[in-house]
Design a protein around this motif. Sequence first.
Motif, short mmCIF file in Angstrom:
data_model
loop_
_atom_site.label_atom_id
_atom_site.label_comp_id
_atom_site.label_asym_id
_atom_site.label_seq_id
_atom_site.Cartn_x
_atom_site.Cartn_y
_atom_site.Cartn_z
N ASP A 1 0.84 -1.19 0.00
CA ASP A 1 0.00 0.00 0.00
C ASP A 1 0.88 1.25 0.00
O ASP A 1 1.58 1.53 0.96
CB ASP A 1 -0.90 -0.04 1.26
CG ASP A 1 -1.81 1.17 1.36
OD1 ASP A 1 -1.78 2.01 0.45
OD2 ASP A 1 -2.56 1.26 2.35
N ASN A 2 0.84 1.99 -1.12
CA ASN A 2 1.70 3.18 -1.26
C ASN A 2 1.31 4.34 -0.35
O ASN A 2 2.04 5.31 -0.23
CB ASN A 2 1.64 3.70 -2.71
CG ASN A 2 2.44 2.82 -3.65
OD1 ASN A 2 3.20 1.98 -3.20
ND2 ASN A 2 2.26 2.99 -4.93
N THR A 3 0.12 4.26 0.25
CA THR A 3 -0.36 5.40 1.04
C THR A 3 0.11 5.33 2.50
O THR A 3 -0.11 6.26 3.26
CB THR A 3 -1.90 5.48 1.03
OG1 THR A 3 -2.41 4.27 1.62
CG2 THR A 3 -2.43 5.61 -0.38
N SER B 1 3.81 3.59 -8.69
CA SER B 1 4.18 4.94 -8.30
C SER B 1 4.16 5.79 -9.55
O SER B 1 4.68 5.41 -10.58
CB SER B 1 5.59 4.91 -7.71
OG SER B 1 6.04 6.20 -7.55
N ASP C 1 -5.20 -2.71 0.02
CA ASP C 1 -5.42 -1.84 1.18
C ASP C 1 -6.85 -1.99 1.70
O ASP C 1 -7.68 -2.67 1.12
CB ASP C 1 -5.08 -0.38 0.87
CG ASP C 1 -5.77 0.14 -0.37
OD1 ASP C 1 -6.39 -0.68 -1.06
OD2 ASP C 1 -5.70 1.34 -0.64
N ARG D 1 -12.85 5.16 -2.17
CA ARG D 1 -11.71 4.91 -3.06
C ARG D 1 -12.11 5.19 -4.51
O ARG D 1 -11.34 5.76 -5.28
CB ARG D 1 -11.25 3.46 -2.89
CG ARG D 1 -9.95 3.17 -3.61
CD ARG D 1 -9.61 1.72 -3.48
NE ARG D 1 -8.68 1.35 -4.53
CZ ARG D 1 -7.37 1.26 -4.35
NH1 ARG D 1 -6.85 1.49 -3.19
NH2 ARG D 1 -6.59 0.92 -5.35
N ASP E 1 -1.70 15.71 3.41
CA ASP E 1 -2.75 15.27 2.50
C ASP E 1 -3.28 16.45 1.70
O ASP E 1 -3.43 17.55 2.20
CB ASP E 1 -3.93 14.68 3.30
CG ASP E 1 -3.52 13.37 3.92
OD1 ASP E 1 -2.48 12.87 3.51
OD2 ASP E 1 -4.24 12.87 4.79
N ASP F 1 -3.17 18.09 -5.25
CA ASP F 1 -3.62 16.80 -5.77
C ASP F 1 -3.44 16.65 -7.27
O ASP F 1 -3.55 15.56 -7.79
CB ASP F 1 -5.12 16.59 -5.46
CG ASP F 1 -5.32 16.28 -3.99
OD1 ASP F 1 -4.33 15.90 -3.36
OD2 ASP F 1 -6.44 16.42 -3.49
#
Length: 1322
Positions: free
Chosen positions: A504-506, A537, A715, A767, A921, A925
């Motif tokens: 999970d890249n997050t 990525s 995830d 998601r 966060d 974006d």
Amino acid sequence: MVSEKEGNQQPNPHDLGPGRQGANMSTVPSDILKIPVEIQKTLDNLLKDDLKNFNFYLQEYSKSKHGPIPRGKLEGKDTMDTTKLMTDHYGSKEALQVTKDILKEINQRELARQLEKKMGQLEQQSLSKDVLKKEANQGEKLKNLLTCGGNSLDNYDQFIVVVNKSSPEQVEYLLFLNKLKPFCVLDFDPNSVAQGGLCHFYRESRVANLHTPSQYQGQTETVIKGLNLYKHTSWVFCNGRHDLDGESNKELDYKNWLRKSCRDVEQLVSFICNPDVLLHNGSLIIFLLLSPVDTEKDPIFDIYKSFIKHTKEESIITICESQGMYEKWRKLVQEKCESDIDPRSIYDLTLSEVNGTVMALGPFNQSSERLLPSSGSSFVVLKQKDEDLLAALDILCMNQCENTIDENSSEFHDHRIRVEEEFYKGGKVKWWNFYFCDKDKEKPFVKRDKYENVKKMIRSQLRDSKNMCALLNLFHHPGCGGTTLAMHVMWDLRQEFRCAVLKDNTLPKKEVANQVSTLMKLESEKPSPVLLLVDDSKEAENPHILVNCIHKAVEYGLNMNVVDAPNCKVIILNCVRSHSPKEQYKQQNTAQSQFITASLTQEEQKEFEKKLKELQETHEKPENFYSFMIMKSNFDKKYIKDLARNTLENFDYSSNKARLFAFLVLLNTYMAESEISLSLCKDFLGMKMIQWSGDSIMGRMEPYSNFLIMDTVEDLGGYKGIRILHHSIASACLEELERSYLLKVSDITMEILHCDLFFSIGVVKHRFMLSIQQMLIERQRKKDGDEREPFSPLIGKIHQDQGRQTVQDIFVKASSRFVTSASIPQALARYLYIKESDFPEALQWAEKAKNIRQNPYTFDTIGQIHKSNLKSNNHREKQETSRNPEDLKTNIKIAENAIAAFKRAQELANEDDKPETEAADDESDDYPRKSYDVNGYVGVLDIAFLVFEILSRLPFFEENHPMKKKYLQSFLKKTIPITSVYKKDNEFNNRYVEIIKEHEHFLQSLKSEVKEIFELLVFYFTNIKANTSKLDFLSIVSVLFKKYVSLFCTTSEEIKQEQHPHLNLEIAIEERRLFLEEKHADTFSGILQLLDNPAVEIEKITECYAFLQQQQLINQKQKTKETINYILSNIVLYVLRRKSKHVKSYSYLSTLLLKTLQEVGLQYPFPDPYYLAMLLLWPSPRHENTEIETYVRAIRKSKRLFLSFRIRNTIALLYLGKEEGLKRLVSKRQLDENFKEMRRDTLSQLWRNGDIFKNKAIINRLHRVSGTTEQGEVFANYGKLKIPVRPALIAGIRSGSSTEKVSFYLGFAINGPLAYDIQYEN
């Protein structure tokens, strides 16, 4: 052997393990018949004295209701006799338990463990074959309930278990819970954590976090994060916990439980059943009743009722320990809940049989003992519990896939066919795919031609690099096999590295780094190299933060010197999906990158032809393996277009399945490999969740299901999602829908945004919502460089096809859906000002974005709108012949607003600019950025020069008229007010003057503000490590500075040609200062920058400063600054041209500096004099200035250093050499001259990782300083002097705050001395 008579005997109830008293049974399970044999084999391993000891404990054994075996019977018995005595006395099952208990008593724990393991294997083998044939077919029923009619437990995403009190005898038959790995267990046994309790048993082999119901209160996402849900089992104690003291941990009677605990437990149930946490259709609730529930006044019954309130009854099953117990429970549920639970209950199997049945189910993904490579060609066992703790990583073992299924069975054959079909159709590659090809050497896995290059690149990093953590990039087109290639290389290197894929890249990078560090040293004293795959990525830069975190974590965890551990290495293979992989590859360090594209070589095409023939032998219709066929056709566009046209024949957009297919096509065209969750698709199609019904989603989606694939998303605890199987098929279908059915991209987008279902609560819906948002705002790189396209590809397409109104409608609708996102209104604002030049409306949306989130990017957008507006006005006014003074007023107002916005953006960026922190966060974006950098400063410069240009067109400031230009210059320098400017007296000019007077303060502040920003930027470009954006800024700022020179430094040409020998002194001083300003040489950093320029420039500059030094200046502040700059210009000139007649001696410069330091003390606002102190007064064998430590500390406290930038990543431009005086200063440029033949990117890499200091030429040139590390800090030691030094590289020193002797090379950076290549003496 067991005799025939014994084999046919009806067994005693106690032979069958707990919970099966009195149930009919036609045969005895074969594992029970084998118990005596296994007991005897185990006792045969005991020495004579140990057997004697065993018999002694046996006659004392008191845990059984049958009492101990009399002493006389055991006298002189051998192992066979003892075994027979035990099985006759206790029955086979209990005899087994007695044997294990006594073996533990006599310290034969390993034998006890082996016996337990052997019996577990026998039990699993026999039960998987025999149990399902039970009467009432309860084994088959249990299997169906757990798998929805399949063979594998992965039909459900999560299991929730509710359990009451258990006994130690029962617990050993509950191993199946380890296999289920429940999302959470609601436990009503307060003794569960104690020895013999269920929780204790589970935690021996798996990880469970222990919680109370009250911990489940609060914001959903906060609870999920805080309790680590999805990663590890949450074990919740619902009625006390006796291993802890305190009133709140006592078990309560029913009445008190209702009063004190019931509400918390009900809220816990409500939390679990919230679709934001678990999908209704994706989870199964198991009531595991191990002790009787005699009355409705039992907490577990209240919880059953609570679950019924919040979820469908079909989602709850019951497993009871005995039929008698079940009857009571069933009656209760029938009476109080009016529900028949019979179809969803298991009561006629022993716990042993339940255990065997569950253990025999798939997924078959793990060998019994998973092995990892270790030092010296050895290997270690990866324990299940350790693997649970490394939840962020999917670990690839040396023996992955081995010994999981009987490879001669039909089950294995079916599994192979299924896995291969899924992959070749378009599913993600699994380790199984490589395993099957390894088993069948005649049919190898197709290798892309870059396979060997990637493998070599990884091996050479392990062998040659001194870096503890290396980042390698693999750029690839979507759907061309990039991830598959990376995993294939990893599979083949699993004997050399400990391999893992980041799930999970997050996840927070620190958490991932700690797990990687743990994997490196798991079960071994020496570290093993780790190969980590980071997939999907989108940016090559992002994992740099992970690299830094891994550096720290590895170094902290091992507490050893890097040099001592060549295996102490982590190599990150970063798969970057890109639309221009080759171009991105060229921009990187090619020694640490590779790329593959959607194009096959001749050799690769032959391999694919060969593989097709193999698949035709083993699979039906391999021509339907579209992903494989697309690659085999070398991504032939006609083949893909025909596929799309044929499948979409008679497409009917009014049907739900066609609409859902269109949504997926849009999503996967613009967001490759994003998915919509299975549960959301079912909700959209209105499918009822019926256990193991034949109504499948793929069936419903015919004829489009050939293009669909189901993936498990890792995830959020893992759930199933549906996507189009290949990016190019999605694109072709979207084109076909537009061509043949006039269905526009905008129509599908708007349809998604209007669907309420997609925006109702639910973590998996969330998601999908994020994917929709990204589709609207995510900007891609331009093919030729680092710049971004102005909009996302989707918005670009809609603008091109339909224009403003449609784009705006979509953004407005999206803004109402994503109310907390600043990025949607920000993207609309950008669209309106860039494409439509509608500045007022753009501004409204930008303000809306800023009100949602104040960050550098939202303020920057406001600044950019004003800047575009000003540019547009300026351009228009240049074309117009008539003049309107009111235009000036408007433009000045716009400029004021723009500068305010850019300044605020820069302030916020500087506040946030902490080193090595992770991005907040939603900071930006539309594409990932490392930081805002100096955009705000450059924005202010742009606006100021636009204002200067607008002013220079006014009738009394005309640029082309020398005198009028002089007036403008003097006005901006504040030497004259506007009223003193000569102008014709007319209405126009008078109005202009009024307007300028109104804004005089703003206009006259611009020149000094611009000058200050140029100084800051020169400081930034000179002293801070380069990144790609820095180079872009450099060219922009250079152009602006030329404009500055032409406006404010007009007489500098004259001095260069020396045409004015008789000028009076004042003009001579002024002209020299203008010349210095033009060359950036009026600032300390500007002079330092000249180390990279030809010597002739600095010679002229030193001459100017020498002239200024001779003058009697009244302004002391200016005199000090010029003296400091004069000293530096001499040092730079010496480094570039030692024999120049303008260079002063070392002693002269040192004396002048000491005098200056005495005047300024330690409070000078700039670091400049203290930097000079490092260069000239640094200790040597001959000279030792005891004040040097004070000056180094003064640099660190220098206010101006930190006002404009949080200083990080500074660079040293001068290094400490081996000679004396000025000779010992060596520039970076001089060091680089030793590597003239080397490529620039390779040389940069050597500097970055510190390997440059291993080179002989560098070693011969630089002086190695002795020092110590204390409390995590580095000091250079000269006798009693201890000078603080910073490590140049993050992982430069060991953690643990140990005091050690070290040595290092020394570089002089603007914020203090830097230690390079730190070596520990021990």
